[in-house]
Design an enzyme around this catalytic site. Structure first.
Site, short mmCIF file in Angstrom:
data_model
loop_
_atom_site.label_atom_id
_atom_site.label_comp_id
_atom_site.label_asym_id
_atom_site.label_seq_id
_atom_site.Cartn_x
_atom_site.Cartn_y
_atom_site.Cartn_z
CB ALA A 252 -12.57 95.78 101.10
CB ALA A 253 -13.83 90.96 103.64
N GLY A 254 -15.96 92.39 102.11
CA GLY A 254 -17.49 92.44 101.33
C GLY A 254 -17.18 92.53 99.40
CG ASP A 255 -15.87 97.14 98.82
OD1 ASP A 255 -17.47 96.66 98.14
OD2 ASP A 255 -14.90 97.44 99.53
O1 RIB Z 1 -16.25 98.12 102.03
C1 RIB Z 1 -14.54 99.07 102.21
C2 RIB Z 1 -15.19 100.63 102.19
O2 RIB Z 1 -15.69 101.15 101.95
C3 RIB Z 1 -13.69 101.33 102.31
O3 RIB Z 1 -12.36 101.06 102.01
C4 RIB Z 1 -14.14 103.04 103.05
O4 RIB Z 1 -13.74 103.17 101.49
C5 RIB Z 1 -16.03 102.78 102.63
O5 RIB Z 1 -15.98 103.31 101.16
#
Ligand code: RIB
Length: 306
Positions: A252-255
């Site tokens: 999730a670093a990109g998120d």
């Molecule tokens: O970007 C990370 C996410 O990718 C995770 O939380 C997982 O659910 C996938 O969707």
């Protein structure tokens, strides 16, 4: 509350396996621990936006089950407007299998289930949210026709369109590229979109330039430990080195970068400020475990002086 930012995307539960290294084909590997953690790229970006100061609403689909209820409760606790998260009676909530190795790197398999049913018709039921938003953020774990509808609608309504093309399935249609204000791929996605191998700031510059030439107004390529390369609508091209961090889990670093970037833009920051802010948030997130569990709050970034 009117949301400044609307995320249209995936919301799912992560089943996280800590392993010494990622398994090879046909191999059985003994893991060190297991946990369930709220995730989904859309949900992660919505939570990052909320924790980092934006007023955010999410349009999503979950199942009518314990995972769905837990995900909704988590987003509500973070003050994400969840009124457009629909619970589908005949679907289970989407899940991901996330393997994380001792270096903090991961491999992910998703089963979209309910969020794979997020149709243009469902998003259209909540179009008033998009009409009032200043930014609309999508990823590509939901159906492509839903992303297409959302991008078109958001653009017509005058919102800035942000697309994190993850996971990448193939080239983006021209009308998407023409409508995207901020395209934010990682190196794998940038390579798939541009046909240029991306493994350094130099190759990212070539790919970002190419993607701008294809129509995307601003292109930000995230390069993990090598930082971010941005090619912007004013013709600027710049490499932003990464902030040093000891990574235990890069999930999730990109998120978090996307959430931080858009939260900063929504609060009036310049693109350069917003990139630095997104990087500061992402650098903190990799020092913690899990997806939504790792996302920092605005106060923490401020304390670090970003
Ligand atoms: O970007 C990370 C996410 O990718 C995770 O939380 C997982 O659910 C996938 O969707």
């Amino acid at each position: 509350m009117t949301a400044d930012v609307v995320v249209v995307g995936s919301l799912g539960m992560d089943f996280v396996f800590r392993v010494p290294r990622l398994p090879r084909t046909g191999e059985t590997l003994k893991g060190q621990s297991f946990s369930t953690v709220p995730g989904g790229k859309g949900g992660n970006q919505a939570v990052a936006l909320a924790r980092l100061g934006a007023r955010v609403a999410m349009v999503a689909c979950i199942g009518d089950d314990a995972n769905g209820r837990s995900l909704r409760a988590g987003l509500e606790a973070d003050a994400v407007d969840c009124r457009a998260i629909e619970s589908l009676a005949d679907q289970v909530t989407g899940v991901a299998m996330v393997a994380v190795d001792d270096q903090g790197q991961n491999a992910i398999i998703i089963v979209p289930a309910a969020y794979g049913m997020l149709s243009p018709e469902i998003v259209a039921r909540h179009s008033a949210l998009l009409d009032r938003a200043r930014f609309v953020v999508c990823q590509m774990e939901i159906p492509a026709d839903t992303v297409a509808w959302t991008i078109r609608h958001a653009r017509r309504a005058g919102a800035k369109v942000v697309l994190n093309p993850a996971p990448i399935l193939g080239p983006l249609p021209q009308d998407w590229l023409d409508a995207i204000d901020y395209l934010i791929p990682n190196e794998i996605e940038a390579e798939a979109l541009s046909g240029i191998k991306v493994d350094s700031p130099v190759s990212a510059q070539a790919a970002a330039r190419h993607l701008r030439g294809c129509g995307a107004a601003n292109v930000l390529i995230t390069l993990g430990a090598q930082g971010v390369f941005a090619a912007t609508s004013d013709g600027g091209e710049r490499h932003y080195p990464a902030i040093a961090a000891t990574a235990v889990d890069t999930t999730a670093a990109g998120d978090v970068f996307v959430g931080g970037f858009v939260a900063s833009l929504a609060s009036g920051g310049s693109v350069a400020d917003a990139i630095a802010f997104g990087q500061a948030a992402a650098a903190l997130s990799v020092t913690r475990h899990g997806a939504q569990t790792s996302i920092p709050r605005l106060e923490e970034i401020m304390r670090k002086g970003a």
